[in-house]
Motif scaffolding. Structure first.
Motif, mmCIF file in Angstrom:
data_model
loop_
_atom_site.group_PDB
_atom_site.id
_atom_site.type_symbol
_atom_site.label_atom_id
_atom_site.label_comp_id
_atom_site.label_asym_id
_atom_site.label_seq_id
_atom_site.Cartn_x
_atom_site.Cartn_y
_atom_site.Cartn_z
ATOM 1 N N UNK A 8 0.824 -1.206 0.000
ATOM 2 C CA UNK A 8 0.000 0.000 0.000
ATOM 3 C C UNK A 8 0.859 1.258 0.000
ATOM 4 N N UNK A 9 0.188 2.399 -0.069
ATOM 5 C CA UNK A 9 0.864 3.700 0.019
ATOM 6 C C UNK A 9 -0.181 4.678 0.552
ATOM 7 N N UNK A 10 -0.687 4.358 1.763
ATOM 8 C CA UNK A 10 -1.879 5.037 2.264
ATOM 9 C C UNK A 10 -1.670 6.521 2.504
ATOM 10 N N UNK A 11 -2.568 7.359 1.948
ATOM 11 C CA UNK A 11 -2.568 8.778 2.306
ATOM 12 C C UNK A 11 -3.388 9.003 3.574
ATOM 13 N N UNK A 12 -2.992 9.973 4.361
ATOM 14 C CA UNK A 12 -3.716 10.368 5.580
ATOM 15 C C UNK A 12 -3.958 11.867 5.399
ATOM 16 N N UNK A 13 -5.197 12.220 5.025
ATOM 17 C CA UNK A 13 -5.490 13.608 4.625
ATOM 18 C C UNK A 13 -6.108 14.352 5.804
ATOM 19 N N UNK A 14 -5.490 15.454 6.176
ATOM 20 C CA UNK A 14 -6.021 16.255 7.287
ATOM 21 C C UNK A 14 -6.445 17.609 6.723
ATOM 22 N N UNK A 15 -7.760 17.889 6.765
ATOM 23 C CA UNK A 15 -8.268 19.175 6.278
ATOM 24 C C UNK A 15 -8.240 20.208 7.406
ATOM 25 N N UNK A 16 -8.281 21.470 7.010
ATOM 26 C CA UNK A 16 -8.219 22.575 7.986
ATOM 27 C C UNK A 16 -9.281 22.463 9.071
ATOM 28 N N UNK A 17 -10.454 21.897 8.701
ATOM 29 C CA UNK A 17 -11.561 21.857 9.663
ATOM 30 C C UNK A 17 -11.512 20.618 10.581
ATOM 31 N N UNK A 18 -10.452 19.843 10.505
ATOM 32 C CA UNK A 18 -10.393 18.588 11.282
ATOM 33 C C UNK A 18 -10.261 18.841 12.774
ATOM 34 N N UNK A 19 -10.685 17.869 13.561
ATOM 35 C CA UNK A 19 -10.386 17.873 15.005
ATOM 36 C C UNK A 19 -8.916 17.432 15.108
ATOM 37 N N UNK A 20 -8.065 18.392 15.392
ATOM 38 C CA UNK A 20 -6.622 18.107 15.270
ATOM 39 C C UNK A 20 -6.137 17.072 16.282
ATOM 40 N N UNK A 21 -6.697 17.090 17.484
ATOM 41 C CA UNK A 21 -6.227 16.112 18.480
ATOM 42 C C UNK A 21 -6.644 14.691 18.082
ATOM 43 N N UNK A 22 -7.844 14.582 17.513
ATOM 44 C CA UNK A 22 -8.276 13.268 17.012
ATOM 45 C C UNK A 22 -7.367 12.833 15.859
ATOM 46 N N UNK A 23 -6.994 13.785 15.025
ATOM 47 C CA UNK A 23 -6.113 13.460 13.885
ATOM 48 C C UNK A 23 -4.738 12.995 14.375
ATOM 49 N N UNK A 78 -6.999 7.496 4.841
ATOM 50 C CA UNK A 78 -7.589 8.079 6.054
ATOM 51 C C UNK A 78 -7.875 9.544 5.775
ATOM 52 N N UNK A 79 -9.029 10.008 6.245
ATOM 53 C CA UNK A 79 -9.423 11.391 5.993
ATOM 54 C C UNK A 79 -9.935 11.991 7.295
ATOM 55 N N UNK A 80 -9.413 13.149 7.646
ATOM 56 C CA UNK A 80 -9.891 13.841 8.853
ATOM 57 C C UNK A 80 -10.542 15.151 8.444
ATOM 58 N N UNK A 81 -11.852 15.264 8.702
ATOM 59 C CA UNK A 81 -12.630 16.467 8.402
ATOM 60 C C UNK A 81 -13.912 16.412 9.218
ATOM 61 N N UNK A 82 -14.466 17.611 9.520
ATOM 62 C CA UNK A 82 -15.775 17.616 10.189
ATOM 63 C C UNK A 82 -16.884 17.830 9.175
ATOM 64 N N UNK A 83 -16.524 18.087 7.930
ATOM 65 C CA UNK A 83 -17.496 18.370 6.877
ATOM 66 C C UNK A 83 -17.945 17.038 6.247
ATOM 67 N N UNK A 84 -19.174 16.628 6.548
ATOM 68 C CA UNK A 84 -19.629 15.306 6.091
ATOM 69 C C UNK A 84 -19.818 15.253 4.573
ATOM 70 N N UNK A 85 -20.129 16.383 3.972
ATOM 71 C CA UNK A 85 -20.217 16.416 2.505
ATOM 72 C C UNK A 85 -18.861 16.091 1.898
ATOM 73 N N UNK A 86 -17.841 16.705 2.468
ATOM 74 C CA UNK A 86 -16.472 16.456 1.986
ATOM 75 C C UNK A 86 -16.070 14.994 2.243
#
Ligand code: NAP
Length: 494
Positions: A269-284, A428-436
């Protein structure tokens, strides 16, 4: 056949020393190589001798396949409930012997004992799950197209299965295969990694005690080319299930083509872990630690690339570095160890080469970056920033404790970077925007996506990849499909 029931002397803290075997398990017997050749297994943390296993080749593999072929006739003729009962007992025995299995696993593989116990539980869960699923291996009745015909679909076991497994999960990678295979009524010959064969043999001992009939589950250790050659050539083998590198997977699939075997491949694999600006940073950060540093970064679903949006980038780098320096590196047998040694020197050299390549092209180390002062194959947990797509760690699996951080600006750019790889296993994707979360999940080219979680593996969900990460799914209700064939029966009523 050269048979053996002898146990090897050991200093391992085992309750039940008979779990540590020095022979292959073929047709219900403990068997040495015809040549008598043996291979030593060393603890990657201490270099101490842990055990020895036979170096087998074509002849022993052929014996195992033949016994699997004969044993399958009775095993598949039994009821699903009968097979489930045996699998249930095997599952219970794994849990009853969890600590010993974990000690053997950590001693040959190096992972922290806490992780080893989790692997035993995770590995056992497949045996429990598929024992139960066996009872739901339904066929189908198709509404007829002619008044005097009835159309029925049966699901039948595919036949003798050959399994080849890697060292990073020495128990779970075997049970993910043998549980659905045996549940469906197949028999299996398994070749474990030469780094971690003792866990496979301990599993075989428990299978024996659980009442798995002789020949239904076999473990052959030794020469990969000879064993793999026989497995892929032999016409009695109807399916190959492989977990390991993409390079080896492609080679084995090519070898299987001549006899048109069914193939399941769980590859790199070569898994990306995407953290968006709106993410809960501590959870990320918590997700990043588990997804990157579990098993010292040696899992196929490990994050290989952190893609972090510009607005949160600097905070993420700082918080991740603070969390990483706290990871306790040490011998996996110590209860407080979070990160053990890498599997071998080759693995350390690959990690060093990736870091050197990144530094040469402008990346900067925030923490770690070199061999650990403990020596051997210990490596410092590392965070490295300013990583770009031109660097090796953007394209290749690093398979070590290195967190490389890339920066992006827009969702479209994140997706483009995430998909710019031949692999497609996990993301893996970290965001609070469910549409995204939905948009990214639908457009990302992987078989599995974690939204706001860094650990996604479970026996009840389908595990597997697309693109060069493989073919087929393991676990879940879909996991039986790869071990069955459909047979269509057309019944005339005249
Ligand atoms: P590997 O080098 O491909 O080896 C895997 C197994 O294949 C070993 O038992 C190996 O034995 C055997 N093998 C190698 N060449 C062979 C040949 N020509 N014929 C028959 N057998 C052969 O992989 P690894 O380094 O052990 O495992 C790490 C890789 O596995 C990583 O790429 C990781 O991502 C992947 N992986 C994928 C998953 C998943 O579910 N997708 C899970 C875990 C790991 P020898 O060592 O004796 O050659």
């Amino acid at each position: 056949m050269n048979t053996s029931t002898q146990l090897i002397p050991t200093t391992l803290p085992l309750q039940d020393r008979s779990l540590l075997r020095d022979a292959c398990y073929i047709n219900g017997q403990w068997v040495k190589a015809n040549s008598g050749a043996m291979q030593s297994i060393h603890n990657p943390a201490t270099h101490e001798l842990v055990g020895r296993v036979p170096i087998c080749g074509e002849i022993e593999t052929r014996d195992a396949i033949q016994s699997a072929h004969l044993a399958m006739q009775e095993w598949s003729a039994g009821t699903a409930a009968e097979r489930a009962k045996v699998l249930r007992r095997w599952y219970e025995l794994m849990l009853e012997n969890m600590n010993d299995l974990a000690v053997i696993l950590t001693s040959e593989q190096g992972k922290p004992i806490i992780e080893a116990r989790s692997e035993v539980k995770y590995g056992a869960s497949f045996i429990e799950w598929f024992g139960e699923e066996a009872k739901r291996m339904y066929g189908d009745v198709i509404p007829t197209h002619m008044k005097d015909r009835r159309l029925i679909v049966l699901r039948q076991p595919v036949g003798v299965v050959a399994a080849i497994t890697p060292w990073n999960f020495p128990i779970a990678m075997i049970t993910r295969k043998c549980a659905p295979a045996l549940a469906a009524g197949c028999s299996m010959v398994c070749k474990p990694s030469p780094e971690t064969p003792l866990s496979a043999l301990a599993l075989a001992e428990l299978a024996h005690r659980a009442g798995v009939p002789p020949g239904v589950f076999n473990v052959v250790t030794g020469d990969a080319i000879k064993i793999g050659g026989e497995m892929t050539r032999n016409e009695l083998v109807r399916k190959l299930s492989f977990t390991g590198s993409t390079r080896t997977g492609v080679l084995l699939a090519t070898q299987c083509a001549a006899t048109l075997k069914k193939v399941s491949l769980e590859l790199g694999g070569n898994a990306p872990f995407i953290v968006f600006d709106d993410a809960d940073i501590d959870a990320a950060i918590a997700g990043a630690i588990i997804s990157k540093f579990r098993n010292s970064g040696q899992t196929c679903v490990c994050t290989n690339r952190f893609l972090v949006q510009a607005g949160i980038h600097d905070t993420f780098v700082e918080k991740l570095s603070h969390a990483v320096v706290k990871l306790k590196v040490g011998n996996g047998m110590l209860e407080d160890t979070i990160q053990g040694p890498l599997i071998n020197q080759h693995a350390v050299e690959k990690v060093e080469a990736h870091i050197a390549d990144a530094l040469k092209q402008g990346a900067r180390i925030i923490t770690g970056g070199k061999r650990h002062s403990l020596g051997g194959t210990y490596f410092e947990p590392t965070v490295i920033k300013d990583v770009t797509s031109a660097m090796r760690m953007a394209r290749e699996e690093t398979f070590g404790p290195v967190a490389p951080i890339f920066k992006f600006s827009t969702e479209a750019e994140a997706l483009q970077m995430a998909n710019a790889t031949e692999f497609g296993l996990a993301a893996y994707v970290y965001t609070k925007d469910m549409g995204r979360a939905w948009r990214v999940t639908e457009q990302i080219e992987t078989g599995m996506v974690g939204i706001n979680v860094g650990l996604i593996s479970t026996e009840i969900a389908p595990f597997g990849g697309i693109k060069m990460s493989g073919i087929g799914r393991e676990g879940s209700k879909y996991g039986l499909d790869d071990y069955t064939e459909l047979k269509y029966m057309c019944m005339g009523l005249s």
